[in-house]
Design a protein around this motif. Structure first.
Motif, short mmCIF file in Angstrom:
data_model
loop_
_atom_site.label_atom_id
_atom_site.label_comp_id
_atom_site.label_asym_id
_atom_site.label_seq_id
_atom_site.Cartn_x
_atom_site.Cartn_y
_atom_site.Cartn_z
N ARG A 28 51.91 26.62 44.73
CA ARG A 28 51.90 27.79 45.61
C ARG A 28 52.25 29.05 44.82
NH1 ARG A 28 53.43 22.80 46.17
NH2 ARG A 28 55.61 23.25 46.71
N LEU A 29 53.16 28.89 43.88
CA LEU A 29 53.58 30.05 43.10
C LEU A 29 52.44 30.60 42.25
CD1 LEU A 29 57.13 28.95 41.91
CD2 LEU A 29 56.56 30.75 43.55
N GLU A 30 51.56 29.72 41.79
CA GLU A 30 50.43 30.17 40.98
C GLU A 30 49.56 31.15 41.75
OE1 GLU A 30 46.46 28.14 39.06
OE2 GLU A 30 48.32 27.00 39.01
N VAL A 31 49.40 30.90 43.05
CA VAL A 31 48.61 31.81 43.89
C VAL A 31 49.33 33.13 44.06
CG1 VAL A 31 47.63 32.17 46.18
CG2 VAL A 31 47.53 29.90 45.12
N VAL A 32 50.61 33.07 44.37
CA VAL A 32 51.38 34.28 44.65
C VAL A 32 51.52 35.16 43.41
CG1 VAL A 32 53.69 35.11 45.26
CG2 VAL A 32 52.64 33.25 46.56
N ARG A 33 51.64 34.54 42.25
CA ARG A 33 51.87 35.30 41.01
C ARG A 33 50.63 36.07 40.55
NH1 ARG A 33 55.34 30.39 38.31
NH2 ARG A 33 57.39 31.05 39.10
N ARG A 34 49.51 35.86 41.21
CA ARG A 34 48.32 36.66 40.89
C ARG A 34 48.47 38.10 41.37
NH1 ARG A 34 43.91 32.48 43.44
NH2 ARG A 34 44.40 30.64 42.14
N PHE A 35 49.41 38.32 42.28
CA PHE A 35 49.55 39.63 42.90
C PHE A 35 50.68 40.43 42.26
CE2 PHE A 35 47.58 36.89 45.98
CZ PHE A 35 46.65 37.70 46.62
N ALA A 37 53.45 43.64 42.31
CA ALA A 37 54.40 44.04 43.36
C ALA A 37 53.78 45.05 44.32
CB ALA A 37 55.66 44.60 42.74
N HIS A 38 53.03 46.01 43.79
CA HIS A 38 52.50 47.09 44.64
C HIS A 38 50.99 46.95 44.78
CE1 HIS A 38 56.45 48.85 44.40
NE2 HIS A 38 56.39 48.78 43.09
N TYR A 39 50.60 45.86 45.41
CA TYR A 39 49.17 45.56 45.52
C TYR A 39 48.59 46.01 46.85
CZ TYR A 39 50.48 41.97 48.83
OH TYR A 39 50.99 41.34 49.92
N GLU A 40 49.42 46.53 47.77
CA GLU A 40 49.01 46.68 49.16
C GLU A 40 47.63 47.30 49.34
OE1 GLU A 40 51.98 46.92 48.13
OE2 GLU A 40 53.30 45.84 49.50
N ASP A 41 47.33 48.34 48.59
CA ASP A 41 46.03 49.00 48.75
C ASP A 41 44.97 48.41 47.83
OD1 ASP A 41 47.04 50.72 50.68
OD2 ASP A 41 47.79 52.10 49.16
N GLY A 175 55.03 41.34 46.00
CA GLY A 175 54.69 41.93 47.28
C GLY A 175 54.63 40.92 48.42
N ARG A 176 53.94 41.31 49.48
CA ARG A 176 53.92 40.48 50.69
C ARG A 176 53.18 39.16 50.51
NH1 ARG A 176 50.37 44.62 52.77
NH2 ARG A 176 52.04 45.37 54.11
#
Length: 380
Positions: A28-35, A37-41, A175-176
């Motif tokens: 799961r972390l592998e997916v999240v770490r693609r993002f 911190a400030h990816y919102e836009d 980020g989120r």
């Protein structure tokens, strides 16, 4: 002849339980770490694609939460999971396909559900340690197969505080997207369960966000008639809308009432007035009052307390009160339960309470199935 051969075999609770570990889950972390911190836009489309891929696997996930504490969340989620598991057992007895129910709790305490399921003293109850590792560190997910054939449980407790700490750091870095960790976990095992019930409190923002991102259908209880309780329940609709980027399918399936009187099987004005107040509050948020269930659980705090102390769910406690409960540890008919004053529990009242829980669980699932059909048609 040895008389001991005729004596019932006394087993401990842990003899009836089994700990199952999911060790081959994808990271799961592998997916999240693609993002970043400030990816919102800049990375909204990437987040939307991840969400799009996992949502179809999470439509059997029901979140039970509340607007404020003390409204029966634990009682509702435990008994709903137990009733659903009992329904699956009936299907299996009829030779039909049956799958277990998974109950997962996101709470820093978790004591209530441990007692409801009779797991408080089990050696398998790690107070949420394995769940914290599974959610935030790609650890294996440990599930307790309980002595109820179709009910599996992931325990919670003080160790869930590790989720809060770790998730704060992950959100700061990625980020989120970090709020998807539980959703990514459950999406991998959801096919093994007919329904997954997540019990999560609004008290901790981090745990709440995990629950909101993973569930598809929200169910919320209410036990008080004051305006603050009604407003808190109505605010769940706003809460659901606030998570659109991590869960566009989240919606309120049902709002339930516990602890209100019934006279000849009918609600009194105490409840009908609350129904009206909640309906008006929901309309202010453009939510249909149709989410309010007509089925409700009558007042039975004393019985609920005794059932919890006995480690039984409502339908089990009713059978015990009627002298029909087989103790799984001995295989013998258990003694009828008594209250703290030594008096036998009123079987009629216990059965009525259990029937209320069963009717409410069926009503919730009816709403959930209707929502799932709508979601299926919308994404066809």
């Amino acid at each position: 002849m040895d008389e001991s051969l005729d004596a019932p075999v006394q087993r401990t609770l842990d003899d009836l339980l089994e700990l199952v570990s999911f060790t081959d889950l994808k990271s799961r972390l592998e997916v999240v770490r693609r993002f970043p911190a400030h990816y919102e836009d800049e990375h909204d489309e990437m987040l939307a694609e991840v969400v799009r891929q996992i949502r179809p696997y999470l439509r059997n996930v029901i979140g039970v939460t509340i607007g404020k504490g003390g409204q029966g969340k634990t009682t509702l989620s435990a008994n709903m999971a137990g009733m659903l598991a009992a329904e699956q057992e009936k299907l299996a007895e009829q030779g039909k396909k049956a799958l277990p129910i998974l109950h997962l709790e996101l709470d820093l305490q978790g004591d209530g559900l441990s007692h409801d399921f009779g797991l408080a003293r089990s050696k398998f109850n790690d107070r949420g340690a394995a769940l914290a590792s599974a959610v935030t560190n790609d650890g294996p997910l440990h599930v307790i197969k309980t002595d109820r054939q179709f009910l599996h449980v992931v325990p919670a407790g003080a160790n869930n505080a590790r989720i809060t700490d770790a998730l704060g750091a992950l959100v700061a870095t990625h980020g989120r997207a970090a709020h998807l960790l539980l959703a990514l976990l459950l999406a991998q095992i959801s096919h093994l369960y007919r329904w997954i019930v997540i019990d999560f409190s609004p008290g901790d923002r981090s745990l709440q966000q995990l629950g909101l991102a993973a569930a598809t259908h929200l169910t919320a209880p209410l036990m008080d008639s004051d305006n603050a309780s009604v407003s808190g329940l109505a605010n769940l609709a706003v809460l659901a809308k606030s998570t659109r980027k991590t869960n566009p399918e989240l919606g309120v399936a049902a709002m339930c009432f516990l602890g209100f009187r019934k006279v000849q099987g009918k609600p009194t004005s105490d409840l009908t007035i609350v129904w009206q107040k909640l309906g008006r509050a929901l309309q202010q948020y453009n939510v249909s009052p149709d989410v309010i269930l007509e089925d409700y659980v009558r007042e039975g705090r004393v019985l609920a307390k005794e059932a919890r102390n006995s480690g039984m769910l409502a339908h089990e406690f009713a059978r015990a009160a009627a002298g029909q409960w087989i103790d799984p540890r001995t295989g013998e008919v258990a003694e009828r339960p008594r209250d703290e004053n030594g008096r036998l529990i009123d079987a009629k009242r216990a059965i009525e309470l259990a029937n209320d829980h069963a009717a409410m669980a069926r009503a919730v699932i009816t709403r959930v199935r209707a929502r799932n059909q709508q979601l299926k048609e919308a994404t066809a």
